[in-house]
Enzyme design. Sequence first.
Site, mmCIF file in Angstrom:
data_model
loop_
_atom_site.group_PDB
_atom_site.id
_atom_site.type_symbol
_atom_site.label_atom_id
_atom_site.label_comp_id
_atom_site.label_asym_id
_atom_site.label_seq_id
_atom_site.Cartn_x
_atom_site.Cartn_y
_atom_site.Cartn_z
ATOM 1 N N CYS A 8 15.072 -22.766 -27.049
ATOM 2 C CA CYS A 8 14.147 -22.026 -27.911
ATOM 3 C C CYS A 8 12.731 -22.493 -27.582
ATOM 4 O O CYS A 8 12.480 -22.959 -26.475
ATOM 5 C CB CYS A 8 14.496 -22.192 -29.384
ATOM 6 S SG CYS A 8 14.197 -23.829 -30.084
ATOM 7 N N ARG A 14 15.922 -23.584 -33.985
ATOM 8 C CA ARG A 14 17.053 -22.764 -33.533
ATOM 9 C C ARG A 14 17.951 -23.450 -32.518
ATOM 10 O O ARG A 14 19.175 -23.476 -32.690
ATOM 11 C CB ARG A 14 16.552 -21.437 -32.966
ATOM 12 C CG ARG A 14 16.003 -20.496 -34.014
ATOM 13 C CD ARG A 14 15.370 -19.290 -33.399
ATOM 14 N NE ARG A 14 14.101 -19.674 -32.771
ATOM 15 C CZ ARG A 14 13.278 -18.828 -32.178
ATOM 16 N NH1 ARG A 14 13.584 -17.553 -32.089
ATOM 17 N NH2 ARG A 14 12.142 -19.249 -31.643
ATOM 18 N N ASP A 115 13.358 -16.593 -35.836
ATOM 19 C CA ASP A 115 12.744 -17.923 -35.835
ATOM 20 C C ASP A 115 12.421 -18.324 -37.266
ATOM 21 O O ASP A 115 11.557 -17.725 -37.900
ATOM 22 C CB ASP A 115 11.474 -17.914 -34.998
ATOM 23 C CG ASP A 115 10.882 -19.301 -34.810
ATOM 24 O OD1 ASP A 115 11.424 -20.282 -35.379
ATOM 25 O OD2 ASP A 115 9.875 -19.415 -34.098
#
Length: 149
Positions: A8, A14, A115
Amino acid sequence: MINLLFVCTGNTCRSPMAEAIAKQHAQEMNIKSAGVFAADGSPASTNTVEVLTEKGITIDHSAKLLTKELVDWANYIFTMTHSHKQLVMKQFPDSLPKVYTLKEFSLNQLGDVVDPFGGPIEVYRETYQELNESIQALVKQLEKDHNKF
């Protein structure tokens, strides 16, 4: 043994969440995470740790910047977004055959993983659900592709 790398942006929300979830579902695989713009050594975000703890998953995480060594180590690289995928392929052109967005590989879908960075705990819980669903499908796909290793 299959080596999976989740990628990420900062490697604090994440991808460490994906790494922790995947380790629960695929103990027979080696799993790591990294970020395309990570600050080495940063901890996982507080809400990431809290959501994983709610699910009974422990995490001991320090952010890692994506490096050639990690790219070379991985058999599969799963990015959280299409733009992450593009960045990885641009920075590491040899990675092209093994880079996928998580959703394109696991669910055969376009789209990015939301996100949660800076959001309330509820957004992190939604991201957890999204990742958990994708990773369960991912593990099934890999087991099928590799005949249970």
